[in-house]
Design a protein around this motif. Structure first.
Motif, PDB file in Angstrom:
ATOM      1  N   GLY A 261       0.651  -1.071  -0.005  1.00 28.83           N
ATOM      2  CA  GLY A 261      -0.064  -0.155  -0.107  1.00 28.83           C
ATOM      3  C   GLY A 261       0.805   1.216   0.013  1.00 28.83           C
ATOM      4  N   TYR A 262       0.216   2.329   0.300  1.00 30.41           N
ATOM      5  CA  TYR A 262       0.881   3.563   0.025  1.00 30.41           C
ATOM      6  C   TYR A 262       0.780   4.266   1.442  1.00 30.41           C
ATOM      7  CZ  TYR A 262       1.585   2.919  -4.707  1.00 30.41           C
ATOM      8  OH  TYR A 262       2.071   2.480  -5.916  1.00 30.41           O
ATOM      9  N   GLY A 263       1.469   5.399   1.899  1.00 33.87           N
ATOM     10  CA  GLY A 263       1.448   6.061   3.041  1.00 33.87           C
ATOM     11  C   GLY A 263       1.952   7.418   2.769  1.00 33.87           C
ATOM     12  N   ILE A 264       1.346   8.481   3.915  1.00 37.96           N
ATOM     13  CA  ILE A 264       2.084   9.674   3.910  1.00 37.96           C
ATOM     14  C   ILE A 264       2.475  10.061   5.399  1.00 37.96           C
ATOM     15  CG2 ILE A 264       1.268  12.288   3.954  1.00 37.96           C
ATOM     16  CD1 ILE A 264      -0.887  11.509   1.821  1.00 37.96           C
ATOM     17  N   VAL A 265       3.648  10.415   5.447  1.00 38.70           N
ATOM     18  CA  VAL A 265       4.368  10.515   6.780  1.00 38.70           C
ATOM     19  C   VAL A 265       3.972  12.150   7.060  1.00 38.70           C
ATOM     20  CG1 VAL A 265       6.535  11.407   5.558  1.00 38.70           C
ATOM     21  CG2 VAL A 265       6.388  10.452   7.851  1.00 38.70           C
ATOM     22  N   VAL A 266       3.559  12.020   8.623  1.00 36.42           N
ATOM     23  CA  VAL A 266       3.479  13.368   9.207  1.00 36.42           C
ATOM     24  C   VAL A 266       4.683  13.676  10.260  1.00 36.42           C
ATOM     25  CG1 VAL A 266       1.711  14.646  10.549  1.00 36.42           C
ATOM     26  CG2 VAL A 266       1.055  13.012   8.750  1.00 36.42           C
TER      27      VAL A 266
END
Length: 521
Positions: A150-155
């Protein structure tokens, strides 16, 4: 050929105009639908963009909660795993802390050991991390492919701890959120409402170039866009409505219905043209003599009456004529050859006279002609020439000659109505018959119109075959008048023809009696 062209071109023009109108109507309906859809899309883009913003803010809130715990613990987070476990959610891939910018703890640890890196000095992450540190803002980076799938966004939420009256950079509280799971509900709602979509974010907080975060597979053409901010990052949601099944059915129904109407209208136009052709054909048949192809009496009277109504002051000539001894032709050669003689005569009429002359057949062997814009004097020579033309038909290989007798009168000199004009011409014709046939004569004042009615043409034919000389006259003590004399009587009187006899006797039977008494004495 003209009708065939007309029969093809007019329906074709109707079909083209009709199809253009249908296309225009369908396009108009489509444009109106698109306009309404776009208006609705603008509202939905704003609504669902704000919902996505709320969803993403939940991920940021996790990092913010972690930041607050770190601050409250003066940077000493002894129970990180327990705290991170409490903060985990379905849309959160992992929670991390990075003291001094170096990732030291990750939850869950399984599969994430490789994530322990120096963020501030990393080639791919360093610039954006230093920007967040120096500007004290939450930064977001991604999407990137997760090793777990899957895909992710880092905060990355920078943490500052106050010490000795000023804030020192401690490190980052980090949350990696899964996309599109973080805003799955909003994406599903958009799809259910019939929208294709793409969500973008700026690649760097200081830049304006967008990168795609997630979207449907369809390419968007002229989409509706809504832009919103999360921290220092700009986000944009593009959506474009696609045609629903009901909308497509409506357009198809409008198009098919329009095509059916156009086809019916084209067919109706063809039918009208055919009916108009038959109407003209029937009208022509109603005013045309079937045998000769010229006007019948009805058609002739209609044309003459219309002309005189439009030109009441113009001088015109009406002509009546027939074939001499036509009954004999029918009796000797048969009615078929009588019809041949009539056709020969009508063909000669059409060749001899100009196009503006009205030609007609009264019935039997009687014909009529109307010559506009002329007087009796103008047409005398022409009518005499027409009378003397040689006419014949072939019977058993031999030419059989026949002649005609012609009478004519002038409007408005002799008559002020079409019917009276033709009666005058008919009277003149009968005078010609009385004087020996095969002649041409203009109507004169003094000719009695009732003679023909009283005597009939048959008297002339019968009298020629009777023995002896005889005369018919009107017996009146004060106003006697000679009406007819056969050839024997004309010869007995020493005259050449009926005209000479009438001139000699001054039309009076008493003068004949005086002449006969004188001769006897």
């Amino acid at each position: 050929m003209h009708f065939i062209k007309k029969n093809i071109i007019i329906p074709l023009v109707v079909f083209i105009i009709g199809m253009s109108a249908v296309a225009g109507i369908v396009c108009s309906i489509n444009n109106e639908q698109n306009k309404q859809n776009r208006t609705m899309a603008n509202l939905n883009a704003m609504t669902y963009a704000e919902r996505m913003k709320t969803d993403i803010m939940k991920g940021i809130a996790v990092s913010d909660s972690l930041r607050q715990i770190i601050i409250s613990e003066d940077g000493q987070l002894n129970k990180f795993c327990e705290i991170a476990e409490e903060m985990m959610a379905d849309s959160v891939q992992s929670i991390q802390i990075a003291p001094d910018g170096v990732v030291t703890d990750i939850y869950p640890q399984e599969g994430n050991d490789a994530g322990k890196i120096d963020l501030l000095n990393d080639k791919d992450r360093g610039e954006i991390c230093r920007y967040g540190r120096d500007n004290k803002v939450v930064t977001m980076q991604g999407p990137f492919q997760l090793k777990q799938g899957g895909y992710g966004i880092v905060v990355r939420n920078p943490v500052y701890i106050e010490e000795n009256g000023h804030e020192d950079f401690w490190g980052f509280a980090i949350v990696i959120i899964r996309v599109p799971e973080i805003f799955a509900d909003s994406m599903k709602a958009l799809s259910d409402f019939g929208y294709n979509y793409i969500l973008y974010k700026t690649a760097f907080p200081w830049g304006s170039e967008f990168e795609e975060v997630y979207g449907s597979e369809e390419e968007l053409k002229n989409p509706v866009s809504y832009t919103f901010d999360i921290g220092d990052s700009k986000w944009k949601l593009d959506i474009m409505p696609y045609k629903t099944q009901s909308e497509r059915r409506y357009l198809y129904a409008a198009g098919i219905g329009g095509v059916i109407i156009v086809l019916l209208l084209t067919g109706f136009t063809c039918a009208l043209l055919v009916l108009d052709k038959h109407r003209k054909k029937f009208k022509k048949l109603a005013i045309t003599d079937a045998l000769t192809g010229i006007y019948n009496r009805h058609g002739y009277d209609e044309r003459v009456t219309r002309y005189l109504k439009q030109n009441p002051d113009n001088h015109c000539v009406g002509v009546e004529f027939d074939i001499d001894d036509f009954k004999t032709i029918n009796d000797m050669y048969g009615h078929v050859y009588g019809d041949v003689a009539l056709k020969v005569l009508s063909e000669g009429m059409q060749k001899f006279f100009d196009k503006n002359v009205v030609l007609g057949r009264n019935g039997g062997d009687e014909f009529c002609i109307f010559l506009p814009d002329c007087t009796c004097a103008d047409v005398k020579e022409k009518l005499e020439e027409f009378t003397k033309l040689k006419r014949s038909f072939k019977y058993e290989g031999e030419e059989q000659q026949f002649t005609i007798s012609v009478g004519y009168a002038e409007y408005p000199v002799h008559a002020d109505k079409p019917s009276k004009l033709m009666r005058c011409a008919d009277t003149a014709l009968y005078e010609v018959k009385l004087r020996g046939k095969n002649g041409c004569m203009a109507y004169k004042n003094g000719l009695r119109m009732e003679i023909r009615t009283q005597l009939g043409f048959a008297l002339k034919d019968v009298s020629e075959n009777l023995p002896g000389a005889f005369i018919i006259y009107k017996a009146d003590k004060n106003d006697d008048e000679i009406l007819f004399a056969n050839r024997e009587f004309i010869r007995f009187a020493g005259c050449k023809n009926m005209d000479e006899l009438l001139e000699y006797t001054k039309r009076s039977f008493r003068n004949i009696l005086e002449w006969m008494n004188g001769k006897l004495l």
